[in-house]
Design an enzyme around this catalytic site. Structure first.
Site, mmCIF file in Angstrom:
data_model
loop_
_atom_site.group_PDB
_atom_site.id
_atom_site.type_symbol
_atom_site.label_atom_id
_atom_site.label_comp_id
_atom_site.label_asym_id
_atom_site.label_seq_id
_atom_site.Cartn_x
_atom_site.Cartn_y
_atom_site.Cartn_z
ATOM 1 N N GLY A 318 0.762 -1.112 0.084
ATOM 2 C CA GLY A 318 -0.071 0.052 -0.010
ATOM 3 C C GLY A 318 0.867 1.250 0.105
ATOM 4 O O GLY A 318 0.283 2.322 0.286
ATOM 5 N N LYS A 319 2.134 1.365 -0.127
ATOM 6 C CA LYS A 319 2.768 2.405 -0.183
ATOM 7 C C LYS A 319 2.893 3.144 -1.620
ATOM 8 O O LYS A 319 3.097 4.354 -1.615
ATOM 9 C CB LYS A 319 4.531 2.021 0.075
ATOM 10 C CG LYS A 319 4.572 1.179 1.150
ATOM 11 C CD LYS A 319 6.077 0.583 1.293
ATOM 12 C CE LYS A 319 6.307 -0.265 2.593
ATOM 13 N NZ LYS A 319 7.723 -1.033 2.684
ATOM 14 N N LEU A 320 2.673 2.407 -2.758
ATOM 15 C CA LEU A 320 2.535 3.026 -3.855
ATOM 16 C C LEU A 320 1.456 2.874 -4.579
ATOM 17 O O LEU A 320 0.924 1.624 -4.660
ATOM 18 C CB LEU A 320 3.726 2.524 -4.668
ATOM 19 C CG LEU A 320 4.197 3.274 -6.032
ATOM 20 C CD1 LEU A 320 4.493 4.652 -5.872
ATOM 21 C CD2 LEU A 320 5.280 2.297 -6.820
#
Length: 378
Positions: A318-320
């Site tokens: 879910g970071k990018l």
């Protein structure tokens, strides 16, 4: 149909195929964009060369894509905040002026660096220089001469000692209490007189610098000496609060939800920027993932490295953003970064109005009133 027997007498059955019997699925746009051979007669600038690379192959195409992503970040009307992760010996490698100019021209908004790069910047701000090494001097001899070596580059250990003393005196001048690395480097930069320094320029331009592994550096060692002296005297010290870094960088992402990331190398700076999104999520401060990502590295993912995972892998955390524009170029950063920065500066007129961020650092700090009062008096 024929039967073929190998030396172990195991039968193998196969059917011959002719070209006419092979059926291809529709190929769509596979042949829509032919490779364009690099034509030096048509290139008059670095940015034109980078544009041309977008139609070549291998790492030149990736370098061209990184250039276009960075330029798109800068021209995005929503003005995404750009986090810049810096690792490797980039200051010793001759990249100091580029990092300083990235800050001065607002091509980045937040610097997350290893402590080593900031230590080498301070060393130069206090009069030190880096020198091209001579291979005929062995390292034990360099030690006796108090010359430090960084691959093919020398530094003066005597001047590093002066930089350590500067840090110790700086820390001793602070009021006892806890400070984020962003606060420490802001105040340190304000005391440095160097128009070409990274710390000094960042303080002048009010650009935040985070150093999540501050203890792992010459500056960190000097702060350790200061802290140890305070312990000997049972005196209250000024203390680096790494967890306040986390609160501040999360709050920064909350204030500027749309973001892009640029990684030079990997390591702690890369992962620290990447983890902002999941860290905010578990803290109850949900923020959107990064919209742009580019990386210049020589690390290889197939050995479990790449200093913090491949960019697509970060989407699983879910970071990018799933639709993020992203690219990694596998290239020595002392080659890739100057080319990329020169290219975007050739288009400076297009994006120079973006200017610096205006940040309220106390918005989310749980002890905001106390911290405001303390720093108002400082």
């Amino acid at each position: 149909m024929r039967t073929n027997r190998n030396s172990n007498s195991h039968s193998k059955v196969y059917s011959p195929q002719t070209t006419s019997s092979i059926r291809f699925s529709p190929r769509g746009d596979a042949f829509k964009h032919p490779v364009q051979h690099y034509d030096v007669a048509k290139v008059r600038s670095v940015s034109e060369a980078l544009e041309a690379f977008n139609a070549t192959s291998f790492q030149s195409r990736n370098l061209g894509r990184c250039y276009k992503i960075w330029l798109k970040m800068l021209n995005d009307p929503e003005r995404p905040i750009i986090f810049f992760g810096l690792s490797g010996a980039m200051i010793a490698g001759g990249m100091r002026r580029i990092i300083r100019d990235l800050i001065a021209f607002h091509a980045i908004d937040v610097l997350v660096s290893t402590g080593a790069n900031l230590s080498h910047d301070l060393y130069e701000s206090l009069g030190g220089r880096h020198y091209m090494a001579h291979g005929h001097i062995d390292d034990p001899t360099l030690r006796k001469m108090r010359i430090d070596r960084v691959y093919d580059t020398y530094a003066d250990d005597v001047t590093f000692t002066k930089a350590d003393e500067f840090v110790e005196n700086f820390a001793d001048s602070l009021q006892p209490g806890s400070y984020s690395s962003r606060e420490l480097f802001k105040m340190m930069g304000e005391r440095i007189r160097d128009d070409y320094g990274i710390l000094a320029t960042a303080a002048k331009e009010r650009l935040p610098i985070f150093c999540p592994a501050l203890a792992d550096s010459s500056i960190g060692m000097a702060l350790t000496v200061y802290r140890n002296e305070k312990l000997k005297k049972s005196a209250p010290p000024a203390v680096y609060d790494a967890l306040m870094d986390n609160i501040e960088i999360m709050d920064l992402k909350r204030q500027f939800p749309k973001s892009g990331v640029i990684f030079i190398g990997g390591g702690t700076p890369k992962n620290y920027i990447q983890q902002v999104v999941p860290m905010a999520e578990i803290s109850g401060w949900a923020v959107p993932p990064h919209s742009y990502a580019m990386q210049v590295t020589t690390d290889d993912p197939k050995f479990g490295g790449l200093s913090g995972c491949e960019l697509p892998e970060s989407q699983s955390w879910g970071k990018l953003d799933p639709n993020a524009e992203q690219c990694t170029v596998h290239l020595d950063a002392t080659i890739g970064l100057p080319l990329l920065f020169t290219g975007i500066m050739e288009h400076y007129e297009e994006w120079k109005s973006r200017g610096p961020l205006k940040v309220d650092w106390m918005e989310a700090a749980p002890t905001a009133s106390a911290r405001k009062a303390r720093h108002a008096a400082a």
